[in-house]
Design a protein around this motif. Structure first.
Motif, PDB file in Angstrom:
ATOM      1  N   SER A 181      56.747 -17.538  -6.211  1.00 18.75           N
ATOM      2  CA  SER A 181      55.498 -17.224  -5.968  1.00 18.75           C
ATOM      3  C   SER A 181      56.007 -16.351  -4.612  1.00 18.75           C
ATOM      4  CB  SER A 181      55.070 -18.527  -5.897  1.00 18.75           C
ATOM      5  OG  SER A 181      55.168 -19.052  -6.836  1.00 18.75           O
TER       6      SER A 181
ATOM      7  N   ALA B 164      57.563 -14.443  -3.465  1.00 20.04           N
ATOM      8  CA  ALA B 164      58.237 -13.198  -3.697  1.00 20.04           C
ATOM      9  C   ALA B 164      57.391 -12.421  -4.311  1.00 20.04           C
ATOM     10  CB  ALA B 164      59.646 -12.935  -4.195  1.00 20.04           C
ATOM     11  N   LEU B 165      56.595 -12.684  -5.772  1.00 18.91           N
ATOM     12  CA  LEU B 165      55.444 -11.548  -6.097  1.00 18.91           C
ATOM     13  C   LEU B 165      54.109 -11.458  -5.519  1.00 18.91           C
ATOM     14  CD1 LEU B 165      55.371 -11.148  -8.691  1.00 18.91           C
ATOM     15  CD2 LEU B 165      54.197 -13.233  -9.442  1.00 18.91           C
ATOM     16  N   THR B 166      53.634 -12.527  -4.342  1.00 15.17           N
ATOM     17  CA  THR B 166      52.421 -12.029  -3.503  1.00 15.17           C
ATOM     18  C   THR B 166      53.106 -10.543  -2.703  1.00 15.17           C
ATOM     19  OG1 THR B 166      52.146 -14.739  -3.505  1.00 15.17           O
ATOM     20  CG2 THR B 166      51.388 -12.739  -1.824  1.00 15.17           C
TER      21      THR B 166
ATOM     22  N   ALA C  33      55.437  -8.638  -3.355  1.00 16.52           N
ATOM     23  CA  ALA C  33      55.904  -7.319  -4.533  1.00 16.52           C
ATOM     24  C   ALA C  33      53.892  -7.006  -4.836  1.00 16.52           C
ATOM     25  CB  ALA C  33      56.393  -8.071  -5.448  1.00 16.52           C
ATOM     26  N   GLY C  34      53.299  -7.724  -4.640  1.00 15.31           N
ATOM     27  CA  GLY C  34      52.110  -6.886  -4.291  1.00 15.31           C
ATOM     28  C   GLY C  34      51.741  -6.501  -3.936  1.00 15.31           C
TER      29      GLY C  34
ATOM     30  N   THR D 288      47.887  -4.439  -8.987  1.00 15.67           N
ATOM     31  CA  THR D 288      49.404  -4.606  -9.031  1.00 15.67           C
ATOM     32  C   THR D 288      50.048  -4.800 -10.185  1.00 15.67           C
ATOM     33  OG1 THR D 288      48.554  -6.294  -8.388  1.00 15.67           O
ATOM     34  CG2 THR D 288      49.225  -5.110  -6.328  1.00 15.67           C
TER      35      THR D 288
ATOM     36  N   LEU E 172      48.689 -16.841  -7.461  1.00 14.02           N
ATOM     37  CA  LEU E 172      49.728 -16.902  -6.860  1.00 14.02           C
ATOM     38  C   LEU E 172      48.600 -17.395  -5.384  1.00 14.02           C
ATOM     39  CD1 LEU E 172      51.526 -13.692  -7.379  1.00 14.02           C
ATOM     40  CD2 LEU E 172      51.423 -15.744  -7.017  1.00 14.02           C
TER      41      LEU E 172
ATOM     42  N   PHE F 178      45.262 -12.508  -4.483  1.00 11.66           N
ATOM     43  CA  PHE F 178      44.511 -10.848  -5.142  1.00 11.66           C
ATOM     44  C   PHE F 178      43.222 -11.030  -5.887  1.00 11.66           C
ATOM     45  CE2 PHE F 178      49.154 -11.362  -5.224  1.00 11.66           C
ATOM     46  CZ  PHE F 178      49.767  -9.691  -4.035  1.00 11.66           C
TER      47      PHE F 178
ATOM     48  N   LEU G 126      58.075 -10.549 -11.203  1.00 12.88           N
ATOM     49  CA  LEU G 126      58.330 -10.589 -10.415  1.00 12.88           C
ATOM     50  C   LEU G 126      59.561  -9.062 -11.413  1.00 12.88           C
ATOM     51  CD1 LEU G 126      58.528 -10.521  -7.297  1.00 12.88           C
ATOM     52  CD2 LEU G 126      60.742 -11.994  -7.792  1.00 12.88           C
TER      53      LEU G 126
END
Lengths: 206, 206
Positions: A105, A107-109, A111-112, B48, B60, B68, B108
């Motif tokens: 989670s 990492a995904l944030t 990435a965004g 995103t 997230l 987001f 991801l």
DNA sequence: CGGGCGATTGAAAGACTTCAATGGGTGTGG
DNA sequence: CCACACCCATTGAAGTCTTTCAATCGCCCG
């Protein structure tokens, strides 16, 4: 705790894993910085994430192989886990699964946020964002708490992370310097005079 | 199976959740397309991710709020899950945790690809990539399997996804048209003549 | 038929890249 | 110890791509 992990070492610029190679182990970083990247046929490269001690790399899979490439930006020490054994182990350890979800989670944030940087910010804003991010990352992970911030990345690596050229990165750094937000000291180290203004310039969101 | 989920509906352009709002439910999409985005103070916006039926959005978290924003690109039907209850439930259902890890991993990997697109591709390459991606996504999720591909997005939304302006998107579409890779039919629908050349033009990696 | 919105097109401006040259630091060999 | 080569960063100038500003077009709807 986890007997399946073996410690391994890499020197600066060595490759931990290559995109497309059959998935074997993934790695939990103990020391050093790792760049996760993807490269096109024509050589264009995008660094999609920077990983520090405590982070895992080489976990993502595509068609049975690694989805990305992992390169050591500094000397790196990491713990290797066999992916299959790990998956089986997770199935019986809900708390480990929760930690994995948490890591993904986060990492995904991140990435965004990188998408926002690459898609919307101008060159100097990107560089400011990068410096603020690196500063926060190193502080949090206690990577070399030197007062002049050691980037551990050359201009080319910064450029590949920010979707710019080395020349543009250099000029952007110059602009931040002339605005007295940062200063350069020898051998790729940076002093941040004004963290607040740096975050503003980089449009860093809480 | 999961009694905690309630079905909700949104109309095109309505907001499912806003960045910063206190985290409540997240949503599993049943019908429609959702754009996940982030907006700067000055109005610049980056989409995103695009999410389709089967995907989850609003999961997230950042500082206790949504990280987001989620906006319906079409009319949307989704199942709402209370985040806290869900987390507790996952702790007792390893297989659900595994599915969550799988979903996050996939997201991801997609995010990494978007970074590559935003950081390295030129405008026409980006638009080609987008069209190929949308085509594959809609095919996989059986979203409106119409032969002329309905984008369900206006030029502004495409622009915000690709980090371009509406004018550049328009001109890039024109170039792909003049190369006989695609054609436009009325009301924002696209016919793809040559999927292979489209993927090449968009540097789509297997 | 007129209004309004989104898409397209044109022209000029701006940002970043590319190409080229210079500068600074390091390491090696004479 | 100095000379030289090498690598990386910086700087300048020209070129390319994208944006910005503006005008036009097409379509839907009242």
């Amino acid at each position: 705790m986890l007997s399946m992990g073996g410690i391994r070492h890499w020197k600066k610029h060595e490759t931990l894993f290559r995109a497309g190679d059959p998935m074997g182990a993934f790695f939990k970083i103990r020391k050093g910085i790792v760049a996760v990247s993807q490269t096109l046929d024509d050589g264009r490269r995008q660094i999609t994430a920077l990983r520090a001690p405590g982070d895992c790399v080489g976990y993502l899979e595509r068609n049975g192989g690694y989805a990305f490439e992992g390169e050591a930006l500094t000397d790196v020490e990491a713990c290797a886990f066999d992916r299959r054994k790990f998956d089986a182990f997770v199935a019986h350890n809900p708390e480990l699964g929760a930690a994995l979800v948490e890591a993904l989670s986060s990492a995904l944030t991140q990435a965004g946020t990188l998408s926002l940087v690459l898609g919307q910010l101008r060159s100097t804003e990107r560089v400011a964002h990068f410096l603020a991010e690196i500063s926060a990352l190193y502080a949090k992970r206690h990577v070399c708490p030197s007062k002049p911030l050691a980037l551990h990345m050359g201009r080319k690596e910064i450029a590949d992370y920010l979707g710019l050229t080395i020349e543009t990165v250099s000029r952007s750094i110059g602009k931040l310097k002339s605005r007295n937000i940062i200063a350069l000291v020898e051998s790729g180290e940076v002093v941040i005079f004004d963290h607040e203004r740096l975050r503003q310039a980089g449009k860093v969101t809480g």
